[in-house]
Design an enzyme around this catalytic site. Structure first.
Site, mmCIF file in Angstrom:
data_model
loop_
_atom_site.group_PDB
_atom_site.id
_atom_site.type_symbol
_atom_site.label_atom_id
_atom_site.label_comp_id
_atom_site.label_asym_id
_atom_site.label_seq_id
_atom_site.Cartn_x
_atom_site.Cartn_y
_atom_site.Cartn_z
ATOM 1 N N LEU A 15 -4.719 -4.267 6.187
ATOM 2 C CA LEU A 15 -5.798 -4.927 5.432
ATOM 3 C C LEU A 15 -5.912 -6.402 5.823
ATOM 4 O O LEU A 15 -6.992 -6.879 6.207
ATOM 5 C CB LEU A 15 -5.486 -4.801 3.934
ATOM 6 N N TYR A 140 10.860 -4.947 -3.625
ATOM 7 C CA TYR A 140 9.890 -5.688 -2.797
ATOM 8 C C TYR A 140 10.011 -7.183 -3.079
ATOM 9 O O TYR A 140 10.022 -8.000 -2.160
ATOM 10 C CB TYR A 140 8.497 -5.181 -3.148
ATOM 11 N N LYS A 144 11.027 -10.226 -0.450
ATOM 12 C CA LYS A 144 10.049 -11.273 -0.129
ATOM 13 C C LYS A 144 10.624 -12.658 -0.430
ATOM 14 O O LYS A 144 10.399 -13.614 0.313
ATOM 15 C CB LYS A 144 8.766 -11.051 -0.939
ATOM 16 N N VAL A 170 -4.821 -8.695 -2.913
ATOM 17 C CA VAL A 170 -5.815 -8.752 -1.848
ATOM 18 C C VAL A 170 -6.614 -7.447 -1.818
ATOM 19 O O VAL A 170 -6.076 -6.379 -2.111
ATOM 20 C CB VAL A 170 -5.151 -8.933 -0.469
ATOM 21 N N HIS A 183 -3.320 -0.100 -3.773
ATOM 22 C CA HIS A 183 -3.481 -1.032 -4.890
ATOM 23 C C HIS A 183 -4.660 -0.624 -5.759
ATOM 24 O O HIS A 183 -5.399 0.303 -5.443
ATOM 25 C CB HIS A 183 -3.672 -2.456 -4.338
#
Ligand code: NAP
Ligand code: GFB
Length: 318
Positions: A15, A140, A144, A170, A183
């Site tokens: 994406l 996650y 990160k 996003v 998402h």
């Protein structure tokens, strides 16, 4: 970035990667730049040797590091261990290969969902490590957060210019529209498309009351190219629309209903998790650097995403 630049975009087929390609090809690419958009077929970046071979082949001077195991709430709920291990391997391999190959600058990606769950609002860049993240995606989130730790360690020990951005949710063309892994916005678009086609109700998962800030992928791409070229800090910078642009999941669903001209029944499946209620982030730091930046209006971005979905239904990720 005056001399010849070779810009490697890891995760270039996703994406965000494809949004960067659209913007670079359209308006941003400079004559002295060569852009390389890598996918997992170029190299499995969770494998150190494959990563080093990719860097030896491409010889990047700059890296935009996007490659990751990515997913929405429901994928995270199921695979916290995989999210942690895979992304930790990828991130360590990419930053180590960047250091060993003398890459001048790396821009990596965190996410606004990695901030502490118990926090004051609005969240800002200083709060990344101030407490445990929401339990739905702790794997996650911790992987990160380690990018920020690695960036500071590479800079302190070797003077590397490795920095990171913190995008909010996003959406846009080339998204992952798979209902289980993707998402919320791509999920809503896919579900409405099917409800129209099959004349069935459109079901929103959860109560619809959680709140999100959504950034259009093309806007994020413009901002990430600016970060690569001109953002001087090692510390992360939040890339998000303003707090005032935060919407509820219900309002996001209404925007998709309007864009897709859906007239059928709308249901809410409250047996499904709501996940984190809110993660309201401040974009004050971005505004300090880019007071002039104009985000695409949310409804226009949703409409463009729906149009792309319908035009590419046969080939997109679903
Ligand atoms: P995406 O659409 O799922 O794309 C992921 C990309 O990473 C793909 O190009 C994929 O390659 C590549 N990749 C995955 N595993 C790999 C591996 N083992 N080796 C090499 N490449 C691998 O993800 P995205 O939404 O563009 O996310 C890009 C970055 O933005 C990620 O770091 C993500 O954490 C961050 N981010 C995303 C959001 C969001 O809402 N989407 C929000 C905040 C931050 P293939 O195409 O070959 O699979
Ligand atoms: O984008 P999303 O899956 O992840 O949004 P998060 C989840 C919210 O949208 C929950 C509701 O409140 C869901 O109940 N929702 C309603 C839906 N319908 C749907 C649907 O069809 N699909 C999905 N997926 N949700 C993620 C993190 O949190 O944010 C990731 O878990 C990542 O790690 C991402 O950082 C940006 O926004 O809750």
């Amino acid at each position: 970035m005056g001399d010849k630049c070779v810009i490697l975009v890891t995760g270039g087929t996703g994406l965000v990667g494809q949004a960067i390609k659209t913007i670079a090809d359209g308006e941003e690419k400079r004559p002295n730049e060569e852009w390389y958009f890598a996918s997992s077929k170029d190299a499995d970046l969770s494998d150190r040797e494959a990563t080093e071979k990719l860097f030896e082949r491409v010889k990047p001077t700059h890296v935009i590091h996007l490659a990751a195991m990515v997913g929405g709430l429901f994928r995270n709920l199921k695979y916290n261990l995989d999210f942690y291990r895979t992304n930790t391997l990828i991130n360590d391999n990419v930053l180590n290969a960047s250091f060993k190959n003398g890459v001048k600058k790396v821009v990596s990606c965190l996410s606004t969902c990695i901030f502490p769950d118990k926090t004051t609002y609005p969240i800002d860049e200083t709060m990344v490590h101030n407490g445990p993240p929401h339990d739905s995606n702790f794997g996650y989130s911790f992987s990160k957060r380690m990018i920020d730790v690695l960036n500071r360690a590479y800079n302190k020990q070797h003077g590397c210019q490795f920095t990171s951005v913190i995008p909010t949710n996003v959406f846009g063309p080339y998204d992952n529209f798979n209902l289980e892994d993707g998402h919320v916005l791509p999920g809503l678009i896919n579900k409405i498309y099917c409800a129209k086609r099959d004349n069935t109700p459109f079901t929103v998962w959860g109560t619809g009351s959680p709140r999100r800030q959504f950034i259009y992928s093309l806007d994020l791409a413009r901002l990430m190219i600016w970060v690569l070229r001109d953002y001087p800090e090692i510390d992360p910078i939040i890339l998000s629309v303003g707090e005032e642009d935060e919407v509820s999941i219900k309002e996001a669903a209404e925007a998709v209903i309007e864009a897709m001209e859906f007239k059928g029944e709308v249901k809410f499946d409250t047996t499904k998790s709501d996940g984190q209620f809110k993660k309201t982030a401040s974009n004050a730091k971005l505004r300090k650097y880019r007071p002039d930046f104009k985000f695409t209006p949310f409804k226009q971005a949703v409409k463009e995403s729906c149009n792309w979905f319908e035009a590419n239904y046969e080939t997109l990720r679903k």
